[in-house]
Write an enzyme that holds these catalytic residues in place. Structure first.
Site, short mmCIF file in Angstrom:
data_model
loop_
_atom_site.label_atom_id
_atom_site.label_comp_id
_atom_site.label_asym_id
_atom_site.label_seq_id
_atom_site.Cartn_x
_atom_site.Cartn_y
_atom_site.Cartn_z
CB CYS A 235 21.27 -7.07 18.36
SG CYS A 235 21.36 -7.85 16.75
NE ARG B 7 18.62 -2.80 21.85
CZ ARG B 7 18.88 -1.51 21.93
NH1 ARG B 7 18.22 -0.77 22.79
NH2 ARG B 7 19.77 -0.95 21.16
CG HIS C 196 -1.52 17.04 -9.14
ND1 HIS C 196 -1.69 17.87 -10.22
CD2 HIS C 196 -1.82 17.78 -8.05
CE1 HIS C 196 -2.05 19.07 -9.80
NE2 HIS C 196 -2.14 19.04 -8.47
CE LYS D 100 3.47 4.08 14.66
NZ LYS D 100 4.32 5.16 14.53
CD GLU E 7 3.76 8.31 12.94
OE1 GLU E 7 4.67 8.30 12.10
OE2 GLU E 7 3.78 7.62 13.98
CE LYS F 100 10.72 1.80 20.59
NZ LYS F 100 9.53 2.39 19.96
CD GLU G 282 5.47 1.09 12.60
OE1 GLU G 282 6.61 0.66 12.76
OE2 GLU G 282 5.12 2.22 12.97
CD1 TRP H 110 15.22 -6.92 13.33
CD2 TRP H 110 17.04 -6.23 12.24
NE1 TRP H 110 14.81 -6.37 12.13
CE2 TRP H 110 15.91 -5.94 11.44
CE3 TRP H 110 18.30 -5.89 11.74
CZ2 TRP H 110 15.99 -5.32 10.20
CZ3 TRP H 110 18.39 -5.27 10.50
CH2 TRP H 110 17.25 -4.98 9.74
CG ASN I 4 23.54 -4.07 18.38
OD1 ASN I 4 23.15 -4.21 17.22
ND2 ASN I 4 23.16 -3.07 19.15
N GLY I 5 25.58 -4.89 15.73
CA GLY I 5 26.27 -4.03 14.77
C GLY I 5 26.72 -4.84 13.57
C1 F6R Z 1 7.83 3.67 13.57
C2 F6R Z 1 9.07 3.81 14.29
C3 F6R Z 1 10.31 4.07 13.52
C4 F6R Z 1 11.26 5.01 14.29
C5 F6R Z 1 12.57 5.18 13.54
C6 F6R Z 1 13.50 6.14 14.24
O1 F6R Z 1 6.76 3.46 14.43
O2 F6R Z 1 9.12 3.67 15.48
O3 F6R Z 1 10.03 4.59 12.24
O4 F6R Z 1 10.63 6.23 14.46
O5 F6R Z 1 13.20 3.93 13.41
O6 F6R Z 1 13.77 5.71 15.54
P1 F6R Z 1 14.41 6.67 16.61
O7 F6R Z 1 13.40 7.72 16.93
O8 F6R Z 1 14.72 5.80 17.79
O9 F6R Z 1 15.63 7.27 15.98
#
Ligand code: F6R
Length: 619
Positions: free
Chosen positions: A2, A27, A512, A493, A489, A614, A496, A75, A101-102
């Site tokens: 949000c 966000r 395994h 990527k 990772e 985000k 997502e 969100w 937000n929350g």
């Molecule tokens: C994936 C991604 C998320 C963040 C996670 C933690 O590309 O961006 O997995 O890494 O939500 O976010 P932060 O680092 O802001 O605590």
């Protein structure tokens, strides 16, 4: 999670608020809405879907001009992503508009209480209770200056959970109030004007002067009286002032089709900036804020790295480096799991929390748990003034600049660099490494920006490969040692961004069980360790052969000059030779590009993937 914007000042509030929402849309993008106060009435417009839907609606049905405005990009948590559930939410009499937000955890009780007074709710959100309660509290508060803030404090004292609330009242033509508990909120101070934002991106185009708000604080911004901050009981608080060290251009796409591509390209600079000024006059490593004594650091006998998602992967890599350099045992935990399993923590435990945004609720709650157990907490964070560094005992900021794309790229690489610095710092403070040994690793770190630049210059074949993989329905990523988290990772990527099912495995673990999923043509990406690590390297080359023998299409990431992999690789992606522990900084980059390009080829929104936001400010 949000985005929140507020404005009080001489300009057209709607323009300022929409501009802020554009910059905060990363966000959350389930719905968007605004409210503008004009001629003693609040005018609201809100719409499900991306901000563009709201802008279209506003073009067709404009709201009157006003100089006080609030805006929200959502969100969804309570209530689906519909027009009705979009913020702002108004009180029954229309006197109050609120954005939030929350999560208000006791909303059901409060809603029942409001309904008992005859109020009919118009949404399924938890937020709407705040609008109704605020209207009632305002009626009861003493008339005169500060009335809306007084009402906000009274409401906040009744709320449980995490919240940032911003409210406007039809009878307060020059005022906005806001409150925060465990959710982000910053104030921007301009020339005769004030801004509120979930983060500074909301107002960076107008001012770089910001004020931090602490936990359980209420802020009133008023064109005549200026800025007033109190705690929830009404006691005055002096907010901490700071100047944002980046400008609006840093949060623009700068000619790139996606923010993510720009942020990938910025990685060499981001790494260099994160390293800048880290060595003091005596060669000692410098953190940004340290509220711990050297003795406390020497006493540390156990380290936890706690984080979520991509930041967690940085932590997994950090374990190898910190244990190797300090010989202190390191555990890495998902923040969302940490406090529920009752980890063994005490004064000699260092908990390193890693968070790009500094607002991730799971990480914040883990931090608070660690502090309750008397552990020392060191934050690695990219957002100055955010909650996580503020509540930590020591802070190392990554200087990546604003990361706008939802998927983290430069955030990750700079977190890695910061984790290495923490490892070296501990080794030094505890006298485990000599200064020249630390300096030698620092020299290796300083070569990383060039190494990443070299990788970026060689990405055209990776883009081509990505286009040929765009139809894949699944993909595996393999690695050993530090390359295992790199594989995780790479898979994250791809999931997502491209919505392709992907999994990362420790290469040795495949036989395994998971190897059963490989059949003709399954793309398998293997991250190969440096040739110098003979044993490790040889094992991974064997693992490539094993998957190839089962029909996999192998994509191999290997250092320059590693010819051993060639016979078993359908595609080889070259990276510069880099010391093993630091290699993830270079080997991750092709995986970022691969995922980004596959998503783009599939016609997807690279910067704002579905269902995501985000900054994840709910647990
Ligand atoms: C994936 C991604 C998320 C963040 C996670 C933690 O590309 O961006 O997995 O890494 O939500 O976010 P932060 O680092 O802001 O605590």
């Amino acid at each position: 999670m949000c985005g929140i914007v507020g404005y009080v000042g001489p300009r057209d509030a709607l323009g300022v608020v929409l501009d802020g929402l554009r910059r905060l849309e990363y966000r959350g993008y389930d719905s968007a809405g605004v409210a503008v106060l004009s001629d003693g009435a609040l005018h609201c417009s809100k719409k499900a879907g991306k901000l563009a839907n709201l802008e279209k609606q506003l073009a067709e049905e404009p709201v009157p001009a006003g100089t006080v405005g609030i805006g929200h990009t959502r969100w969804a948590t309570h209530g689906g992503p519909t027009d009705r559930n979009a913020h702002p939410h108004a009180s029954a009499d229309g006197s109050v508009a609120v954005i939030h937000n929350g999560i208000i955890e006791n909303f059901a009780v409060l809603r029942a209480e409001c309904e008992a007074t005859g109020i009919e709710f118009r949404s399924e959100t938890d937020t709407e209770v705040a609008a109704h309660l605020l209207a009632a509290a305002y009626d009861q508060a003493p008339a005169g200056p500060g009335r809306l803030a007084e009402a906000m404090r009274a409401v906040c004292r009744r709320l449980q959970g995490a919240f940032t609330l911003v409210a406007s009242h039809a009878a307060e033509p020059d005022t906005l109030v806001a409150a925060r508990r465990s959710s982000p909120l910053v104030v921007g101070v301009g020339d005769g004007e004030y801004f509120l934002g979930s983060d500074v991106a909301a107002f960076i185009a107008h001012t770089r002067e910001a004020r931090e708000l602490g936990q359980d604080q209420v802020v009133e911004i008023d064109r005549q009286r200026g800025l007033t901050v109190t705690d929830f009981s009404g006691a005055a608080v002096e907010p901490k002032a700071y100047t944002v060290d980046w400008d609006a251009a840093a949060a623009e796409k700068g000619g790139y089709p996606w923010f993510m591509l720009k942020e990938i390209a910025e990685q060499p600079q981001a790494i260099a900036d994160t390293l800048l000024g880290r060595l003091g006059a005596q060669g000692e490593l410098v953190l940004d804020e340290v509220r711990l004594s050297d003795q406390e650091l020497r006493d540390i006998d156990k380290v936890f790295v706690v984080a979520c998602g991509t930041a967690y992967h940085a932590g997994l890599i950090a374990k190898y480096a910190i244990e190797h350099w300090t010989r202190i045992p390191v555990e890495v935990e998902l923040a969302s799991e940490f406090r529920y399993r009752d980890p063994v923590l005490d004064r000699s435990t260092l908990v390193v929390v890693v968070s790009q945004s500094g607002e991730t609720m799971d990480t914040l709650m883990a931090l608070r748990h660690a502090k309750d157990q008397k552990a020392r907490v060191l934050a690695i964070c990219n957002a100055n003034g955010s909650t996580i560094p503020r509540e930590s005992d020591a802070v190392l900021y990554t200087h990546a600049g604003p990361e706008v794309a939802v998927a983290s790229t430069k955030g990750f690489l700079t977190q890695l660099v910061a984790c290495y610095l923490v490892g070296l710092f501990l080794a030094q403070v505890r006298g485990i490494k000599y200064e020249d040994e630390v300096a030698s690793v620092v020299a290796d770190l300083r070569r990383l920006p060039d190494a990443v630049t070299t990788v970026l210059e060689q990405m055209e074949p990776v883009r081509e490969l990505a286009r040929s993989l765009a139809e894949a329905d699944r993909m595996l990523f393999l690695g050993r040692h530090v390359s295992f988290p790199v594989a995780l990772e790479g898979a994250l990527k791809l999931k997502e961004l491209a919505y392709i099912h992907a999994e990362g495995f420790a290469a040795g673990e495949l036989k395994h069980g998971p190897i059963a999923v490989i059949d003709e043509g399954t793309p398998v990406v293997v991250v190969v360790p440096p040739r110098a690590r003979d044993l490790l390297h040889g094992k991974v080359v064997s693992n490539i052969q094993e998957v190839r023998a089962r029909g996999a299409r192998t994509v191999v990431i290997a250092e320059e000059g590693d010819e051993d992999v060639v016979p078993y690789a359908d595609h080889v992606i070259r990276v510069p030779r880099t010391p093993t522990l630091l290699a993830p900084v270079v080997t991750t980059v092709p995986l970022q590009v691969l995922a980004c390009e596959i998503a783009d080829t599939r016609g997807l929104d690279v910067d704002q993937p579905r269902n995501l936001a985000k900054s994840v400010t709910v647990e």
